[in-house]
Scaffold this motif. Structure first.
Motif, mmCIF file in Angstrom:
data_model
loop_
_atom_site.group_PDB
_atom_site.id
_atom_site.type_symbol
_atom_site.label_atom_id
_atom_site.label_comp_id
_atom_site.label_asym_id
_atom_site.label_seq_id
_atom_site.Cartn_x
_atom_site.Cartn_y
_atom_site.Cartn_z
ATOM 1 N N VAL A 274 0.837 -1.194 0.000
ATOM 2 C CA VAL A 274 0.000 0.000 0.000
ATOM 3 C C VAL A 274 0.875 1.248 0.000
ATOM 4 O O VAL A 274 0.581 2.240 -0.692
ATOM 5 N N LYS A 275 1.944 1.200 0.760
ATOM 6 C CA LYS A 275 2.861 2.340 0.788
ATOM 7 C C LYS A 275 3.420 2.614 -0.602
ATOM 8 O O LYS A 275 3.562 3.774 -1.015
ATOM 9 N N SER A 276 3.710 1.568 -1.336
ATOM 10 C CA SER A 276 4.203 1.719 -2.702
ATOM 11 C C SER A 276 3.164 2.390 -3.579
ATOM 12 O O SER A 276 3.486 3.277 -4.375
ATOM 13 N N MET A 277 1.921 1.955 -3.447
ATOM 14 C CA MET A 277 0.849 2.564 -4.239
ATOM 15 C C MET A 277 0.691 4.037 -3.913
ATOM 16 O O MET A 277 0.506 4.872 -4.809
ATOM 17 N N VAL A 278 0.749 4.361 -2.644
ATOM 18 C CA VAL A 278 0.610 5.754 -2.219
ATOM 19 C C VAL A 278 1.727 6.606 -2.807
ATOM 20 O O VAL A 278 1.488 7.695 -3.352
ATOM 21 N N GLN A 279 2.954 6.117 -2.719
ATOM 22 C CA GLN A 279 4.093 6.861 -3.258
ATOM 23 C C GLN A 279 3.946 7.082 -4.758
ATOM 24 O O GLN A 279 4.223 8.169 -5.274
ATOM 25 N N LEU A 280 3.521 6.045 -5.455
ATOM 26 C CA LEU A 280 3.350 6.163 -6.903
ATOM 27 C C LEU A 280 2.233 7.135 -7.258
ATOM 28 O O LEU A 280 2.356 7.920 -8.200
ATOM 29 N N ALA A 281 1.127 7.085 -6.515
ATOM 30 C CA ALA A 281 0.008 7.988 -6.789
ATOM 31 C C ALA A 281 0.428 9.443 -6.599
ATOM 32 O O ALA A 281 0.082 10.321 -7.400
ATOM 33 N N ILE A 282 1.201 9.694 -5.554
ATOM 34 C CA ILE A 282 1.685 11.052 -5.313
ATOM 35 C C ILE A 282 2.643 11.474 -6.414
ATOM 36 O O ILE A 282 2.573 12.591 -6.942
ATOM 37 N N THR A 283 3.541 10.566 -6.798
ATOM 38 C CA THR A 283 4.502 10.853 -7.858
ATOM 39 C C THR A 283 3.802 11.149 -9.179
ATOM 40 O O THR A 283 4.233 12.016 -9.944
ATOM 41 N N GLN A 284 2.721 10.428 -9.438
ATOM 42 C CA GLN A 284 1.991 10.602 -10.693
ATOM 43 C C GLN A 284 1.028 11.784 -10.669
ATOM 44 O O GLN A 284 0.301 12.033 -11.625
ATOM 45 N N GLY A 285 1.038 12.524 -9.560
ATOM 46 C CA GLY A 285 0.222 13.737 -9.508
ATOM 47 C C GLY A 285 -1.251 13.505 -9.247
ATOM 48 O O GLY A 285 -2.105 14.303 -9.666
#
Length: 440
Positions: A274-285
């Motif tokens: 889940v942490k990975s998904m959160v980081q990616l979502a933030i990175t992707q704007g």
């Protein structure tokens, strides 16, 4: 997200390419029994019936029966005695040495087995089909002892003699290549084994994925992972590894989509996922998506409501300009940490919404505790009080903000502006009062 910030380290995401000693030793014992039965006398001796002496053939047949009855010690003693009787550098000696090797192998004396089998091969008298099967056994014995370089020498020669290799034989070669760090050579053997098998084994895919990582063939690793997921969709590691590969390839959108699909499928249930998904979502704007993921994960007890995740949640809501849930998250953060800093963030959000009284309340809470930069809080307090036309309190707050170097400049500017507003307000108030008196 850059390669340096990928969600999982290469060492973590890579499945092990290590030779599975437990499974392969079991396989070795099984193949040992098969080879003893097939190759000791029934095939090799008959293949050389024109050359082997009748007495040796008879003795080996009897010893074969002892081995079949698991009378290994007796068989070994008989073979040692027989070896003293046969002529040297003859087919008789080659077959006796071969049988000694199998016997020692069955007794788990691998070093001795290798010596006997190599001596049998060195005579150059064994029939071709037998010779290469003996070479295969030597390769297996070396592999069982983790002497993979030596195993590769015999395995390569043995493999060239096979007209139609089986999937298991391809995998054996792939494992030996991988263990000698010849990962590039291991890949085609593994791919061939997978391609020719309707239901490939999972550790075959793990070997293929690991080998592709070792030679930095990340696109090929992604393809292998996608295929592995089609067979074992419940394995969350494959989904995470595939997302990581996409991040290495700087294809973050695909990485996020991979994790989202796994999440929706109910596969991901680990905090790191889940942490990975959160980081990616933030990175992707798409911070709103990240925030909603955190909320759902907290509701399912996948993520703890600790300071780090609450701060991430609050900041994600801020980035999404969703100020009301952001304020709620900061309030929870303040409760968990018992710190004053979150209240300053809350005050700033109320200021953004031009809600001055709630901003004032939040600032009072912030200033009642310790802040990293209290001057900024006094500056916001000054703005809040000035907007409420509480000019005296606003000016006092700006003067306090002026005492800190980092807020001094802004505080001076606001002091002048607030003083002008106060004069205008007082003038308007006086004129209104005068006009009201005149009309009475």
């Amino acid at each position: 997200m850059t390669k340096d910030n990928k969600i999982i380290n290469n060492s973590d995401l890579m499945p092990s390419a290590k030779y599975n000693q437990g499974n392969n030793r079991i396989g070795l014992l099984i193949s040992t029994v098969a080879v003893v039965v097939m190759l000791s006398l029934s095939s090799p001796a008959k293949a050389a019936a024109d050359s082997v002496s009748s007495s040796t053939y008879k003795s080996l047949t009897e010893i074969q029966e002892q081995i079949g009855n698991n009378q290994l010690e007796e068989a070994y003693i008989e073979l040692k005695a027989l070896h003293q009787e046969v002529d040297i550098e003859t087919i008789d000696e080659a077959l006796v040495l071969q049988m000694l090797g199998y016997t020692e192998m069955s007794r788990n004396n691998y070093d001795e087995a290798i010596i006997y089998l190599k001596r049998s091969l060195s005579l150059g008298l064994l029939p071709e089909s037998v010779k290469y099967n003996v070479g295969y056994m030597v390769a297996q014995l070396y592999a069982a002892q983790e002497k993979f370089t030596e195993a590769l020498v015999f395995a390569k020669e043995w493999f060239t003699t096979i007209k139609e290799p089986t999937a298991a034989q391809y995998i054996f070669m792939a494992n030996i290549f991988a263990q000698t760090q010849n990962y590039k050579d291991a890949i085609p053997y593994t791919e061939k084994a997978i391609a020719m098998t309707p239901e490939p084994k999972e550790n075959w895919y793990q070997l293929l994925i690991a080998s592709n990582f070792e030679v930095k063939q990340y696109s090929a690793a992604a393809a292998a992972l996608s295929s592995a997921i089609s067979y074992w969709p419940e394995n969350s590691n494959y989904w995470e590894q595939l997302a990581s590969v996409y991040m290495i390839l700087e294809e973050n959108t695909k990485g996020l989509a991979t994790l989202q699909l796994a999440w929706k499928s109910g596969v991901l249930d680990k905090e790191t996922s889940v942490k990975s998904m959160v980081q990616l979502a933030i990175t992707q704007g798409i911070p709103e998506h990240a925030a909603r993921l955190i909320v759902m994960a907290m509701e399912q007890n996948i993520l703890p409501e600790d300071a780090d995740y609450l701060a991430t949640l609050a900041n994600a809501w801020v980035a999404a300009k969703e100020y009301t849930p952001a304020i709620t998250a900061f309030e929870k953060l303040a409760e968990v940490t018992e710190e004053s800093e979150p209240y300053l963030n809350i005050a700033n959000l109320y200021v953004e919404k031009a809600q001055w009284q709630p901003a004032e309340l939040a600032l009072n809470k912030a200033l009642s505790g310790e802040l990293e930069e209290p001057g900024k809080a006094w500056l916001v307090m000054g703005i809040t009080m000035t907007e409420q036309k509480k000019f005296g309190e606003g000016l006092a707050a700006f003067r306090k903000a002026r005492a800190f170097s980092y807020s001094e400049g802004q505080a001076n500017n606001w002091l002048e502006y607030a003083a002008d507003l106060q004069r205008q307000h007082n003038w308007i108030t006086r004129n209104k009062a005068a006009n009201d008196t005149a009309t009475q």
